[in-house]
Design an enzyme around this catalytic site. Structure first.
Site, short mmCIF file in Angstrom:
data_model
loop_
_atom_site.label_atom_id
_atom_site.label_comp_id
_atom_site.label_asym_id
_atom_site.label_seq_id
_atom_site.Cartn_x
_atom_site.Cartn_y
_atom_site.Cartn_z
CD GLN A 67 -3.54 -4.88 8.30
OE1 GLN A 67 -2.48 -4.94 9.02
NE2 GLN A 67 -3.64 -4.60 7.01
CE LYS A 121 -0.85 0.33 5.03
NZ LYS A 121 0.13 1.71 5.03
CB THR A 122 3.98 2.55 1.91
OG1 THR A 122 3.13 2.10 3.24
CG2 THR A 122 4.58 3.53 2.05
NE ARG A 163 1.29 -7.69 11.05
CZ ARG A 163 1.03 -6.96 10.00
NH1 ARG A 163 1.89 -6.07 9.78
NH2 ARG A 163 -0.11 -7.10 9.57
CG ASP A 190 -0.77 5.15 5.08
OD1 ASP A 190 -1.81 4.16 4.63
OD2 ASP A 190 0.20 4.56 5.19
CD GLU A 191 -2.04 1.93 8.63
OE1 GLU A 191 -2.90 1.32 8.72
OE2 GLU A 191 -0.68 1.23 8.28
#
Length: 744
Positions: A259, A39-40, A614, A228-229
């Site tokens: 998330q 995504k980044t 993770r 973002d987020e």
């Protein structure tokens, strides 16, 4: 994936879905970005594409995220793609607020040079304003008041709104008193030309609402907005974003409702779930290729999260091959669980994997103790992220200080640490006088408390001081007669410390869990040592002063190659080749608190999902058949979430024997020999519930329904049940006459 570099064709460096999102030009857009989906990278390439292909001036682009680290990473990566990257506005929400208020704050009464108060500054102001408020008083916990104010600000609630709350008590404080404390706090800050962290958002929102000309000037600087987020935004951040995007509507948000794990900090998952309602013309892009985890790890994650109702449709697809099976181990108890983890860490390290590639994740900080001890026994270096060594935690040191003072009434250092925890009406002036008198008389300060009137303390303060001395005398007697665990339980329950923690909200709940673990540590110590509470304190002092975990906590002399220990919340945004998630049990994951909150189970499932994703190559899940809590060993029950992810597991039993059960479902595999038994005792720290949440039930009047939330225990247990015929109903179990519905 390749590292960012200045390619000739930017979009050719992305996969099909990433490229579609990066090519979005004007209007609102929602990018649903799964874990490990790049995504980044997509966000940065979109910004670069705007400047290169569409000719957007970098000085008109704003990108907002939540941490300084993430913002710095965005700036660094953008610098490789955009010649004029320095003109981009990339920051956290709060940094953006500082910038705007420094430039325009005078429009809403902020004078130049205003200061920004940190947490300690806030506490100092709160202590100074709450002393004479009816319903609060000088003995109130200022941390509880600060938490209440911070939560109000994240929801854009003013003191006036707080006073109109439908709840009579807020964080244990009458709502009128809470609103008055909030008002006084704001007035004191204004007089001192100060703002706090929450004001950086709320005051910016107020500025935009009250001074449209300022909003328009900032909108000129932020014609293309990226957030973002987005699933982690609270009400205030949502409103700030809405105002900024209101004119040009070039808003692109990136996030993943699967998330969303920060509700306790005020995050509102509805912000991302309702984005298409807020912007009906929004384009939606889904990033579903996962570049991080193996197919088997990702399969477990997908099977888990599909059981949640509050989510946006998305299925992650692994780019990597199948990889190793997920390993599940049911240990005999929590100590055997720690040893299993240590054994596998040693094995993986022996195969050539650095310790730094491995992480142990847990739901609560209290769980780290048994892991720390198992690793210490075999010499595995470890560092704790986002926390401290068990015996260095504030609440542990406080209770041990009570114990030290009970054993040694001359321990003035211990007295100074805990005489105000909780506050007892013995102010700084009275304490200074007691210490001065004790020094002159060459007696301990605790003796001065016994003789407070003789020491010259005024009537009310003298009464409080003698009460404290009487409390310590009772603890002194208990220390001589109780085993270590029973004594520590006595200290915790009689000191008033639990009431202090209950007022601290979610942070206090975590600290209470740590105190449970302290009692368990003493119980385990007694099982192996024939000693007194003094002996236990000696061992605890060694652990908290010279043990390696302290140097690791302080990041001094930490071996570069060390296993990482952290909570599941702190693991978000990180990745490791090998991940161990311990304590996958009812009451831990999902947590006890989640069982009494509507939506709590789904948030806990999201938290487990974050932990699983993770893992890049190896994933180990563990649970204990028995776990010690508050000094008592109880049968533990596997987490309901394990049923969600039944599949290609390797299973290791408590005796280290491997079992292949790929043809069985999880329910068929679950053993019946160690069935959970109800806990017959209760205490201020522990309680067992008859309902867990999620059960289907039948009511004589309302028909079939599903339990959404559970609160209370025993005769006072209350459930919230959704009935198709009547909606949500709160029912007292004792009188509700509910019957189970066969899931078949």
């Amino acid at each position: 994936m390749s590292t960012d570099s200045p390619p000739t064709d930017l979009l050719a460096q992305l996969n099909e879905n990433q490229a579609a999102a990066a090519d979005h030009f004007t209007g609102p857009a929602l990018v649903i970005a799964g874990a490990g989906s790049g995504k980044t990278r997509t966000l940065i390439y979109r910004i670069a594409h705007l400047t290169r292909h569409y000719g957007v001036n970098p000085g008109e682009i704003l990108a907002v995220t939540f941490t300084n680290k993430a913002a710095a990473e965005m700036r660094e990566r953008a610098s490789h793609l955009i010649p004029d990257a320095g003109a981009l506005w990339m920051s956290t929400f709060h940094s953006a607020g500082v910038r705007i208020l420094r430039a325009y704050g005078e429009h809403i009464g902020l004078r130049r040079g205003f200061v920004i108060y940190d947490d300690d500054d806030q506490l100092d102001v709160i202590k100074g304003v709450i002393g004479d408020i009816p319903g609060i008083g000088p003995d109130a916990n200022p941390r509880a008041v600060r938490g209440l104010i911070d939560r109000a600000k994240s929801s854009l609630q003013t003191p006036e709104i707080l006073a109109r709350s439908s709840e009579p008590y807020l964080s244990g404080i009458p709502k009128e008193a809470a609103a008055e404390a909030y008002r006084r706090y704001e007035a004191r800050k204004k007089a001192q030309n100060a703002i706090d962290f929450g004001d950086l958002i709320t005051e910016t929102v107020r500025l935009f609402q009250e001074v449209p000309a300022v909003l328009e000037r900032v909108q000129d600087r932020a014609r293309f907005i990226h957030v973002d987020e987005y699933q982690d935004t609270n009400r205030a951040q949502y409103e700030l974003t809405r105002l900024l995007a209101a004119r040009d509507r070039n808003l692109l948000v990136v996030g993943d409702p699967d998330q969303s794990i920060y509700r306790f900090r005020g995050a509102d998952i509805q912000n991302i779930l309702d984005f298409q309602q807020d912007y009906p013309d929004a384009k939606v892009y889904r990033l579903e290729h996962n570049y991080r985890s193996s197919a088997r790890v990702l399969g477990a994650a997908n099977r888990l999260i599909e059981h949640n109702a509050e989510r946006l449709e998305k299925t992650l697809r692994a780019v990597k091959e199948d990889g190793h099976p997920v390993v599940f181990h049911r240990a005999a108890d929590h100590r055997a669980e720690g040893d299993f983890v240590a054994d596998w860490l040693t094995r993986l390290h022996g195969e050539g994997r650095p310790f730094a590639d491995m992480a142990v994740l847990y739901r609560t900080n209290a769980q780290s103790r048994s892991i720390e001890e198992s690793l210490r026994r075999v010499g595995i270096p470890a560092k704790i992220v986002g926390g401290v060594g068990f015996y260095d935690r504030r609440e542990i040191r406080d209770i041990l200080a009570y114990a030290r003072l009970a054993i040694n009434p001359a321990d003035d250092v211990a007295l100074r640490r805990i005489i105000g925890r909780p506050r007892r009406g013995i102010g700084d002036t009275a304490l200074a006088r007691l210490m001065e008198w004790a020094a002159a008389q060459k007696v301990p300060v605790l003796r001065a408390c016994e003789l407070a009137e003789e020491a010259g303390i005024l009537e009310r303060g003298a009464a409080k001081a003698t009460e404290f001395a009487a409390l310590m005398a009772a603890m002194h007697e208990a220390a001589e007669n109780y085993e270590p665990a029973a004594f520590l339980r006595f200290v915790i329950e009689t000191s008033g410390y639990l009431d202090l923690l209950r007022q601290e909200g979610p942070e206090g709940a975590v600290r209470m869990e740590n105190l449970e673990e302290l009692v368990s540590a003493a119980q385990e110590w007694s099982a192996e040592n024939d000693g007194t509470i003094e002996d236990f304190l000696d061992d605890a002092a060694l652990l908290s002063t010279v043990d390696d975990m302290r140097t690791q906590r302080e990041n001094k002399d930490v071996p570069e190659d060390a296993v990482t220990l952290m909570t599941l919340h702190n693991a978000k945004g990180l990745e490791f080749p090998a991940v161990f998630i311990v304590g996958v049990e009812e009451g831990l994951l999902p947590s006890r608190g989640a069982l009494s909150e509507a939506g709590g189970i789904e948030e806990e499932r999201r938290l487990f999902y974050v932990g699983i994703t993770r893992a890049m190559e190896r994933l180990f899940l563990t649970a204990a058949q028995n776990r010690m809590q508050y000094g008592r060993t109880n049968a533990a029950e596997d987490s309901r979430f394990l049923e969600d992810i039944m599949g290609d597991f390797e299973v290791w039993d408590a005796y280290g024997q491997q079992t292949d059960y790929r043809t069985k479902t999880w329910k068929e595999y679950r053993p019946t020999a160690v069935a959970p038994s109800p806990v017959k005792h209760t205490s201020p720290l522990t309680a067992q519930m008859a309902y867990r949440g999620g059960e289907k039930v039948r009511h004589p009047k309302f028909g079939e329904g599903q339990v959404l939330a559970v609160a209370g225990v025993g005769d006072k247990q209350e459930v919230t049940v959704y009935f198709a015929s009547a909606g949500n109903k709160k029912l007292l179990v004792k009188f509700a006459n509910l019957s189970p519905v066969d899931p078949a």
